[in-house]
Design an enzyme around this catalytic site. Structure first.
Site, PDB file in Angstrom:
ATOM      1  NE  ARG A  90      59.461  68.952  13.230  1.00 45.10           N
ATOM      2  CZ  ARG A  90      60.366  68.913  14.213  1.00 45.10           C
ATOM      3  NH1 ARG A  90      60.006  68.536  15.416  1.00 45.10           N
ATOM      4  NH2 ARG A  90      61.619  69.246  13.990  1.00 45.10           N
ATOM      5  CG  ASP A  91      57.994  76.320   9.444  1.00 47.23           C
ATOM      6  OD1 ASP A  91      57.098  76.905  10.085  1.00 47.23           O
ATOM      7  OD2 ASP A  91      58.979  76.909   8.955  1.00 47.23           O
ATOM      8  CG  LEU A  92      51.526  73.476   5.562  1.00 50.91           C
ATOM      9  CD1 LEU A  92      52.277  73.348   4.244  1.00 50.91           C
ATOM     10  CD2 LEU A  92      50.402  72.443   5.646  1.00 50.91           C
ATOM     11  CG  ASN A 132      57.583  77.310   4.268  1.00 51.37           C
ATOM     12  OD1 ASN A 132      58.393  78.119   3.827  1.00 51.37           O
ATOM     13  ND2 ASN A 132      57.647  76.844   5.498  1.00 51.37           N
ATOM     14  CB  THR A 166      55.643  79.833  11.617  1.00 50.03           C
ATOM     15  OG1 THR A 166      56.825  79.613  10.833  1.00 50.03           O
ATOM     16  CG2 THR A 166      55.233  81.295  11.519  1.00 50.03           C
TER      17      THR A 166
END
Length: 252
Positions: free
Chosen positions: A51-53, A57, A96
């Protein structure tokens, strides 16, 4: 109490993109992208959605003689399983903005295909040096993810640098409706491997066969509780009639 973590010496993919100052060569792009997809495939098999790739990261390290070995970081807002948690209640927006899927931007329920969309954004950025959607505010970016079609990479970068197969892979990953994207990371890997071997990825024929594949109904995300877009002219303000008057005058 203490927490032991692996010591990584390398560079974030965001830093690599900044150093490239333009498109990443296709062979290196495929090498990196396949590893990202394989790592997320393992996470999805364990019923974990990142969910925040995003490039921040993704760490590229050297492992022995192998360069650009990928490590996926920061599962801080990962969704485990299908149960509802207080932190991830319906209507909440986490992530993001530049790398969020349309359903994530709308605060709707997400599944593993939200990571596939985020990978599509990263592929777009690697291939063109730019993110597909940008604005000067948070909501402007989210709205574009939900309703605006991305500009094909080959319109931004010389065609010789971007094979049509890569463009098709990216555009399929960026499809607004989850059911129109790749349905698993393994499918992404398969198409990337075909691209590496000089074969035609399956996404090419599929994207050519689509008509209006990026168009979404105005109320597609309405069920998620997302407010309707605010019109440019507030309701109740009378519209200027000068264009109509000018036409009538011209005809007279």
């Amino acid at each position: 109490t203490y927490f032991v973590m692996e010591m990584l010496e390398g560079k974030a993919l965001s830093g690599v993109i900044a150093d490239c100052k333009g498109p990443m060569p296709v062979p290196r792009l495929c090498h990196v992208a396949k590893q990202i997809a394989q790592a997320l495939s393992a996470a999805h098999a364990a019923n974990i959605i990142h969910r925040d790739l995003k490039p921040d990261n993704v760490m590229l390290i050297s492992r022995g003689t192998e360069k650009d070995f990928v490590k996926i970081l920061d599962f801080g807002i990962a969704k485990v399983g299908s149960g509802t948690k207080r932190m991830t209640r319906a209507g909440s927006v986490f992530g993001t903005p530049h790398y969020m899927s349309p359903e994530q931007a709308a605060g709707a329920t997400v599944d593993h295909r939200t990571d596939i969309y985020a990978l599509g954004v990263i592929l777009y950025e690697l291939a063109s040096g730019k993110v597909p959607f940008d604005a000067d505010n948070f909501m402007g970016i989210l709205t574009q993810h939900m309703y605006k079609s991305p500009v094909p990479i080959r319109a931004l970068v010389p065609e010789v640098d971007v094979p049509p197969g890569l463009d098709a892979i990216v555009l399929k990953s960026l499809t607004k409706k989850p059911e129109g994207r790749y349905q698993s990371m393994d499918e992404v890997v398969a198409d990337l491997e075909k691209l590496e071997r000089g074969l035609l990825p399956d996404a090419v024929q599929e994207m050519m066969a689509r008509s209006g594949g990026f168009n979404v109904p105005a109320d597609y995300f309405r069920s998620s509780g997302m407010p309707a877009p605010v019109p440019a002219s507030p309701a109740g303000v009378p519209k200027q009639r000068w264009p109509l008057v000018a036409v009538i005058a011209a005809v007279a």
